[in-house]
Design a protein around this motif. Sequence first.
Motif, short mmCIF file in Angstrom:
data_model
loop_
_atom_site.label_atom_id
_atom_site.label_comp_id
_atom_site.label_asym_id
_atom_site.label_seq_id
_atom_site.Cartn_x
_atom_site.Cartn_y
_atom_site.Cartn_z
N TYR A 129 0.83 -1.20 0.00
CA TYR A 129 0.00 0.00 0.00
C TYR A 129 0.87 1.25 0.00
CZ TYR A 129 -2.46 -3.97 1.94
OH TYR A 129 -2.93 -5.24 2.15
N GLU A 169 -6.23 -2.26 1.74
CA GLU A 169 -5.65 -0.99 2.19
C GLU A 169 -6.66 -0.20 3.02
OE1 GLU A 169 -3.19 2.87 0.46
OE2 GLU A 169 -4.20 1.52 -0.93
N ALA A 170 -7.91 -0.19 2.59
CA ALA A 170 -8.96 0.50 3.35
C ALA A 170 -9.14 -0.14 4.72
CB ALA A 170 -10.27 0.49 2.57
N ARG A 171 -9.08 -1.46 4.77
CA ARG A 171 -9.20 -2.16 6.04
C ARG A 171 -8.02 -1.82 6.96
NH1 ARG A 171 -10.61 -8.35 4.16
NH2 ARG A 171 -12.55 -7.92 3.01
N ARG A 172 -6.81 -1.79 6.36
CA ARG A 172 -5.63 -1.44 7.15
C ARG A 172 -5.82 -0.08 7.80
NH1 ARG A 172 -0.29 1.28 4.73
NH2 ARG A 172 -2.03 2.63 4.09
N ASN A 173 -6.22 0.90 7.02
CA ASN A 173 -6.38 2.25 7.55
C ASN A 173 -7.43 2.31 8.65
OD1 ASN A 173 -4.46 3.09 5.69
ND2 ASN A 173 -5.98 3.77 4.19
N PHE A 174 -8.53 1.61 8.45
CA PHE A 174 -9.61 1.60 9.44
C PHE A 174 -9.14 0.95 10.74
CE2 PHE A 174 -13.27 -0.42 11.49
CZ PHE A 174 -14.15 0.65 11.59
N TYR A 176 -6.03 0.46 11.80
CA TYR A 176 -4.95 1.25 12.39
C TYR A 176 -5.50 2.41 13.21
CZ TYR A 176 -0.73 4.23 12.43
OH TYR A 176 0.32 5.01 12.80
N GLU A 177 -6.41 3.15 12.63
CA GLU A 177 -6.98 4.31 13.33
C GLU A 177 -7.73 3.90 14.58
OE1 GLU A 177 -9.33 5.95 10.23
OE2 GLU A 177 -7.60 6.67 9.06
N LYS A 219 3.36 1.82 10.96
CA LYS A 219 2.17 1.50 10.20
C LYS A 219 2.54 0.51 9.09
CE LYS A 219 -1.77 3.68 7.84
NZ LYS A 219 -2.36 4.95 7.37
N ASP A 266 3.17 -1.54 5.78
CA ASP A 266 3.27 -1.17 4.37
C ASP A 266 2.55 -2.17 3.47
OD1 ASP A 266 5.28 1.01 4.78
OD2 ASP A 266 6.51 -0.68 5.44
#
Length: 388
Positions: A212, A295-300, A302-303, A315, A317
């Motif tokens: 990502y 990638e969307a799941r990772r961001n969600f 992580y936050e 974070k 990669d």
Amino acid sequence: MSDRLAKRTERISPFYVMELLRRAKQLETDDRDVIHMEIGEPDFPTPQLIIDAGIEHIQTGNVKYTAAAGLPELREKIAGFYRQRYGIAVSAERIFVTPGASGAFLLALGISVNPGEQLLLTDPCYPCNSNFIRLFDGEAGLIPVDAATGYQLTAELIKQHWTPATKGAVIASPSNPAGTLIDREVLKQTIAAVNALDGCFYSDEIYHGLVYGGNACSAIEFSDNVFVINSFSKYFGMTGWRIGWLIVPDKFVEAAEKLAQNIFIATSTHSQYAALAAFDQRTLAELELRRAEFEARRNFLYENLLRLGFDIPVKPDGAFYMYANCSGFTDDSYQFAMDFLETEAVAITPGKDFGVNDASHYIRFAYTTSIDRIALAMQRLERFINKG
């Protein structure tokens, strides 16, 4: 009969997450809604073109052994994939189709590691890699790594830990459990360091494609004197088909052919024919949509983990894992994971599955389920830690 067990089995560590998985399955039989974030298996089905190609071959009825090294046309397809994606010319003769990445590792180690020889790995790392080395009566030299190096080896660390017994080094990029990429220049330097020490370099690239915000580079870009392990399991979504590949240096081709003939005979034939469709442009387009979803799941995730008070030093990669420090809630991540499963029916993997380096303070979350399910898991996690 226990005294007849091979001594090497005593050196093989268990998968602690399998106890969690066993309990999760029990809870499901009791009608508990278990959210699985423990196993590294994509939740997407195998792309339809791949399925169709496998079925088409099975229906011919001519499902016979292939050559031990794999279907010539599949080996050529893989070589073409390296030309297209990495701009590298790799001879198909150096590419061996194997029963998954595990088969690739076993083949690589079987032709290169002698009893008593040591390979250097990160701690934390995927536990099977250490166990594969021990299976050949080698030694796994675990090097503690942290956020300072992105949980990756460096040339300096390799030189520092190299001994007369050391045969080589293993890197994984993107890594498991941290999901980090090794920097391009660092990878180049680590390969050069191992080659200068007359060692073997092994590059675990099974999560390539699931990256990502950048691109992963392959070890084969910097040297022909490397072993590259890859798989159709993760990016291509073919876990149960059990098919991967190994690239070997020229001088190991004959030995690899001989060993593959003896220990595998051949990789599953219908899986190889199915994998031919993995490189179809329509399949690759579908896989890119899936990569964007990961990638969307990772961001969600992580936050939300940061919001709940977990510390994630780097974070990820790539891959589909989040390696989170849970020391704000517990000093025993294994018990934390077990209690979380029992009370909230969410399965996660404790750090002790990946080594000993501060393992009791870390948990791996696999984002191999939908954002809706991850959101529900985070609700349950918030409730769980607030009760504590």
